[in-house]
Enzyme design. Structure first.
Site, PDB file in Angstrom:
ATOM      1  N   LYS A  37      54.966  70.559 -66.737  1.00  0.00           N
ATOM      2  CA  LYS A  37      55.728  69.846 -65.707  1.00  0.00           C
ATOM      3  C   LYS A  37      54.796  68.989 -64.849  1.00  0.00           C
ATOM      4  O   LYS A  37      53.841  69.491 -64.262  1.00  0.00           O
ATOM      5  CB  LYS A  37      56.471  70.847 -64.819  1.00  0.00           C
ATOM      6  CG  LYS A  37      57.386  70.171 -63.805  1.00  0.00           C
ATOM      7  CD  LYS A  37      58.141  71.184 -62.982  1.00  0.00           C
ATOM      8  CE  LYS A  37      57.395  71.619 -61.754  1.00  0.00           C
ATOM      9  NZ  LYS A  37      57.195  70.554 -60.741  1.00  0.00           N
ATOM     10  N   ASP A  90      59.036  65.703 -63.296  1.00  0.00           N
ATOM     11  CA  ASP A  90      59.840  66.281 -62.207  1.00  0.00           C
ATOM     12  C   ASP A  90      59.777  65.376 -60.981  1.00  0.00           C
ATOM     13  O   ASP A  90      59.069  65.664 -60.012  1.00  0.00           O
ATOM     14  CB  ASP A  90      59.280  67.689 -61.905  1.00  0.00           C
ATOM     15  CG  ASP A  90      60.009  68.394 -60.775  1.00  0.00           C
ATOM     16  OD1 ASP A  90      61.147  68.008 -60.462  1.00  0.00           O
ATOM     17  OD2 ASP A  90      59.429  69.348 -60.221  1.00  0.00           O
ATOM     18  N   ARG A 147      58.311  84.357 -60.537  1.00  0.00           N
ATOM     19  CA  ARG A 147      57.101  85.138 -60.311  1.00  0.00           C
ATOM     20  C   ARG A 147      57.118  86.167 -61.435  1.00  0.00           C
ATOM     21  O   ARG A 147      57.759  87.226 -61.327  1.00  0.00           O
ATOM     22  CB  ARG A 147      57.107  85.767 -58.898  1.00  0.00           C
ATOM     23  CG  ARG A 147      57.017  84.711 -57.789  1.00  0.00           C
ATOM     24  CD  ARG A 147      55.703  83.936 -57.877  1.00  0.00           C
ATOM     25  NE  ARG A 147      55.524  82.848 -56.908  1.00  0.00           N
ATOM     26  CZ  ARG A 147      55.708  81.552 -57.172  1.00  0.00           C
ATOM     27  NH1 ARG A 147      56.146  81.141 -58.357  1.00  0.00           N
ATOM     28  NH2 ARG A 147      55.439  80.639 -56.263  1.00  0.00           N
ATOM     29  N   THR A 164      64.912  75.985 -55.043  1.00  0.00           N
ATOM     30  CA  THR A 164      64.620  77.422 -54.981  1.00  0.00           C
ATOM     31  C   THR A 164      63.908  77.834 -53.682  1.00  0.00           C
ATOM     32  O   THR A 164      63.759  79.020 -53.420  1.00  0.00           O
ATOM     33  CB  THR A 164      63.760  77.845 -56.189  1.00  0.00           C
ATOM     34  OG1 THR A 164      62.625  76.977 -56.259  1.00  0.00           O
ATOM     35  CG2 THR A 164      64.551  77.766 -57.476  1.00  0.00           C
ATOM     36  N   LYS A 184      62.731  64.126 -59.466  1.00  0.00           N
ATOM     37  CA  LYS A 184      63.956  64.371 -58.664  1.00  0.00           C
ATOM     38  C   LYS A 184      64.496  63.082 -58.052  1.00  0.00           C
ATOM     39  O   LYS A 184      64.570  62.927 -56.813  1.00  0.00           O
ATOM     40  CB  LYS A 184      63.667  65.379 -57.541  1.00  0.00           C
ATOM     41  CG  LYS A 184      63.124  66.708 -58.020  1.00  0.00           C
ATOM     42  CD  LYS A 184      62.925  67.653 -56.851  1.00  0.00           C
ATOM     43  CE  LYS A 184      62.292  68.959 -57.241  1.00  0.00           C
ATOM     44  NZ  LYS A 184      60.867  68.873 -57.633  1.00  0.00           N
ATOM     45  N   TYR A 224      66.579  60.310 -56.371  1.00  0.00           N
ATOM     46  CA  TYR A 224      67.684  60.399 -55.412  1.00  0.00           C
ATOM     47  C   TYR A 224      67.803  59.061 -54.700  1.00  0.00           C
ATOM     48  O   TYR A 224      66.969  58.713 -53.865  1.00  0.00           O
ATOM     49  CB  TYR A 224      67.393  61.531 -54.415  1.00  0.00           C
ATOM     50  CG  TYR A 224      68.503  61.813 -53.432  1.00  0.00           C
ATOM     51  CD1 TYR A 224      69.837  61.861 -53.847  1.00  0.00           C
ATOM     52  CD2 TYR A 224      68.232  62.052 -52.093  1.00  0.00           C
ATOM     53  CE1 TYR A 224      70.855  62.136 -52.965  1.00  0.00           C
ATOM     54  CE2 TYR A 224      69.250  62.328 -51.186  1.00  0.00           C
ATOM     55  CZ  TYR A 224      70.558  62.367 -51.626  1.00  0.00           C
ATOM     56  OH  TYR A 224      71.562  62.650 -50.746  1.00  0.00           O
ATOM     57  N   ASP A 225      68.832  58.274 -55.070  1.00  0.00           N
ATOM     58  CA  ASP A 225      68.986  56.940 -54.476  1.00  0.00           C
ATOM     59  C   ASP A 225      70.397  56.450 -54.788  1.00  0.00           C
ATOM     60  O   ASP A 225      71.235  57.225 -55.259  1.00  0.00           O
ATOM     61  CB  ASP A 225      67.906  55.996 -55.052  1.00  0.00           C
ATOM     62  CG  ASP A 225      67.488  54.916 -54.060  1.00  0.00           C
ATOM     63  OD1 ASP A 225      68.389  54.238 -53.521  1.00  0.00           O
ATOM     64  OD2 ASP A 225      66.277  54.747 -53.816  1.00  0.00           O
ATOM     65  N   ILE A 226      70.638  55.172 -54.591  1.00  0.00           N
ATOM     66  CA  ILE A 226      71.950  54.630 -54.959  1.00  0.00           C
ATOM     67  C   ILE A 226      72.019  54.541 -56.480  1.00  0.00           C
ATOM     68  O   ILE A 226      70.979  54.503 -57.158  1.00  0.00           O
ATOM     69  CB  ILE A 226      72.211  53.248 -54.301  1.00  0.00           C
ATOM     70  CG1 ILE A 226      71.149  52.223 -54.725  1.00  0.00           C
ATOM     71  CG2 ILE A 226      72.238  53.373 -52.780  1.00  0.00           C
ATOM     72  CD1 ILE A 226      71.469  50.790 -54.293  1.00  0.00           C
ATOM     73  N   PRO A 227      73.258  54.535 -57.058  1.00  0.00           N
ATOM     74  CA  PRO A 227      73.385  54.608 -58.523  1.00  0.00           C
ATOM     75  C   PRO A 227      72.540  53.597 -59.303  1.00  0.00           C
ATOM     76  O   PRO A 227      71.832  53.975 -60.241  1.00  0.00           O
ATOM     77  CB  PRO A 227      74.887  54.380 -58.753  1.00  0.00           C
ATOM     78  CG  PRO A 227      75.534  54.907 -57.506  1.00  0.00           C
ATOM     79  CD  PRO A 227      74.578  54.581 -56.389  1.00  0.00           C
ATOM     80  N   GLN A 275      58.586  79.941 -51.944  1.00  0.00           N
ATOM     81  CA  GLN A 275      59.841  80.086 -52.700  1.00  0.00           C
ATOM     82  C   GLN A 275      60.689  81.187 -52.069  1.00  0.00           C
ATOM     83  O   GLN A 275      60.168  82.205 -51.614  1.00  0.00           O
ATOM     84  CB  GLN A 275      59.527  80.472 -54.155  1.00  0.00           C
ATOM     85  CG  GLN A 275      58.704  79.453 -54.908  1.00  0.00           C
ATOM     86  CD  GLN A 275      59.533  78.262 -55.374  1.00  0.00           C
ATOM     87  OE1 GLN A 275      60.685  78.092 -54.979  1.00  0.00           O
ATOM     88  NE2 GLN A 275      58.941  77.431 -56.220  1.00  0.00           N
ATOM     89  N   GLY A 327      54.252  77.901 -61.760  1.00  0.00           N
ATOM     90  CA  GLY A 327      53.132  77.095 -61.272  1.00  0.00           C
ATOM     91  C   GLY A 327      51.982  77.970 -60.815  1.00  0.00           C
ATOM     92  O   GLY A 327      51.129  78.386 -61.606  1.00  0.00           O
ATOM     93  N   ARG A 328      51.985  78.295 -59.517  1.00  0.00           N
ATOM     94  CA  ARG A 328      50.849  79.000 -58.916  1.00  0.00           C
ATOM     95  C   ARG A 328      50.424  80.288 -59.627  1.00  0.00           C
ATOM     96  O   ARG A 328      49.215  80.520 -59.786  1.00  0.00           O
ATOM     97  CB  ARG A 328      51.117  79.221 -57.417  1.00  0.00           C
ATOM     98  CG  ARG A 328      50.921  77.921 -56.623  1.00  0.00           C
ATOM     99  CD  ARG A 328      51.572  77.946 -55.261  1.00  0.00           C
ATOM    100  NE  ARG A 328      53.020  77.797 -55.346  1.00  0.00           N
ATOM    101  CZ  ARG A 328      53.807  77.604 -54.300  1.00  0.00           C
ATOM    102  NH1 ARG A 328      53.297  77.558 -53.090  1.00  0.00           N
ATOM    103  NH2 ARG A 328      55.115  77.454 -54.464  1.00  0.00           N
TER     104      ARG A 328
HETATM  105  O1  LIG Z   1      64.187  73.913 -56.953  1.00  0.00           O
HETATM  106  C1  LIG Z   1      63.031  73.629 -57.309  1.00  0.00           C
HETATM  107  C2  LIG Z   1      62.705  72.488 -58.005  1.00  0.00           C
HETATM  108  C3  LIG Z   1      61.411  72.264 -58.393  1.00  0.00           C
HETATM  109  N1  LIG Z   1      60.431  73.135 -58.090  1.00  0.00           N
HETATM  110  C4  LIG Z   1      59.051  72.858 -58.572  1.00  0.00           C
HETATM  111  O2  LIG Z   1      58.639  73.905 -59.467  1.00  0.00           O
HETATM  112  C5  LIG Z   1      57.285  74.255 -59.244  1.00  0.00           C
HETATM  113  C6  LIG Z   1      57.215  75.694 -58.852  1.00  0.00           C
HETATM  114  O3  LIG Z   1      55.874  76.048 -58.571  1.00  0.00           O
HETATM  115  P1  LIG Z   1      55.406  77.498 -58.155  1.00  0.00           P
HETATM  116  O4  LIG Z   1      53.956  77.317 -57.835  1.00  0.00           O
HETATM  117  O5  LIG Z   1      55.628  78.382 -59.365  1.00  0.00           O
HETATM  118  O6  LIG Z   1      56.210  77.948 -56.986  1.00  0.00           O
HETATM  119  C7  LIG Z   1      56.748  73.294 -58.179  1.00  0.00           C
HETATM  120  O7  LIG Z   1      56.123  72.232 -58.854  1.00  0.00           O
HETATM  121  C8  LIG Z   1      57.998  72.780 -57.477  1.00  0.00           C
HETATM  122  O8  LIG Z   1      57.855  71.451 -57.037  1.00  0.00           O
HETATM  123  C9  LIG Z   1      60.736  74.267 -57.390  1.00  0.00           C
HETATM  124  O9  LIG Z   1      59.850  75.089 -57.084  1.00  0.00           O
HETATM  125  N2  LIG Z   1      62.030  74.490 -57.023  1.00  0.00           N
END
Ligand SMILES: O=c1ccn([C@@H]2O[C@H](COP(=O)(O)O)[C@@H](O)[C@H]2O)c(=O)[nH]1
Length: 227
Positions: A30, A59, A178, A118, A61, A63-66, A187, A207-208
């Site tokens: 991602k 990723d 996690r 999230t 995301k 978000y704007d006008i169509p 999160q 991610g982390r």
């Molecule tokens: O709702 C959402 C949408 C995108 N993310 C993205 O996912 C990863 C999660 O990273 P972690 O380090 O595992 O928390 C991060 O790049 C967010 O931008 C999300 O967390 N939630």
């Protein structure tokens, strides 16, 4: 269920070292705001140079006008990425316009809609959207499904319900994972792998817990074994 590893490290060099370490795995990678704003298309090319079979999720995301969203979606469709996302809260019309514009591409990337981030808990979500996460996520998911998208980004806790309301082939991609109960950081709606499996998630995003580990490949290996 598939694994998507978030490449959110502070430099292209560190991200590419991580990608190199994970080169032999069949996983999604991602690329989000931080990495794409800094390193752009060149970074995507370098990932594919390491292993052309990596599937890339951009990723951003949208978000704007169509029309602006559809223009951006078309630019993404010309890049070598396998999936990208837009915000469902941009509206059904915007989602339909994006999908109509991608129609002409023989091999278009998958398109997902973000429902409820999230990082929201139930209270903070209601403050902004004036309704419960479950209700709004269902509404956003139905609109995305009707607009012809391929799936949604949601938390593990909405996945099963969304599939029930749409179709089992409608993809759910869930960040906030996690894998083995690691700390949640910023999160709020977090879940482990076992819960994600029970909730019929298609793709988990981690991610982390991977990139901050001393041995990311070992963590990935352990996750893949648990999927
Ligand atoms: O709702 C959402 C949408 C995108 N993310 C993205 O996912 C990863 C999660 O990273 P972690 O380090 O595992 O928390 C991060 O790049 C967010 O931008 C999300 O967390 N939630």
């Amino acid at each position: 269920m598939q694994l998507c590893v978030a490449l959110d490290l502070p430099s292209s060099k560190e991200n590419l070292q991580l990608v190199q370490t994970l080169a032999k795995y069949d996983i999604w990678l991602k690329v989000g705001f931080r990495s794409f704003i800094r390193d752009g298309q060149d970074f995507l090319d370098k990932i594919k140079e390491i292993n052309p079979n990596f599937k890339i999720f951009l990723d951003l995301k949208l978000y704007d006008i169509p029309n602006t969203m559809a223009d951006a979606a078309e630019e993404i469709a010309k890049m070598d990425v396998d999936m990208f996302n837009i915000h469902a809260s941009a509206g059904k019309k915007a989602m339909q316009t994006v999908m109509e514009r991608l129609d002409k591409y023989e091999k278009r990337p998958l398109v997902l809609a973000v429902t409820a981030l999230t990082s929201f808990d139930y209270h903070s979500f209601k403050e902004i959207y004036g309704t419960d996460i479950e209700e709004k996520a269902k509404e956003f998911a139905l609109q995305s499904y009707q607009a012809g998208l391929d799936g949604v980004v949601c938390s593990v806790y909405e996945s099963s319900m969304i599939k029930h309301e749409t179709d089992k082939s409608f993809l759910t991609l869930t960040p906030g994972i996690r894998p083995f109960g690691e700390k949640s950081d910023d999160q709020k709606r977090v879940a482990d792998i076992e819960t994600a499996k029970k909730e019929k998630v298609d793709i988990i995003v981690v991610g982390r817990p991977v990139y901050k580990s001393e041995e990311p490949a070992k963590v990935v290996e352990k996750i893949l074994q648990a999927l």
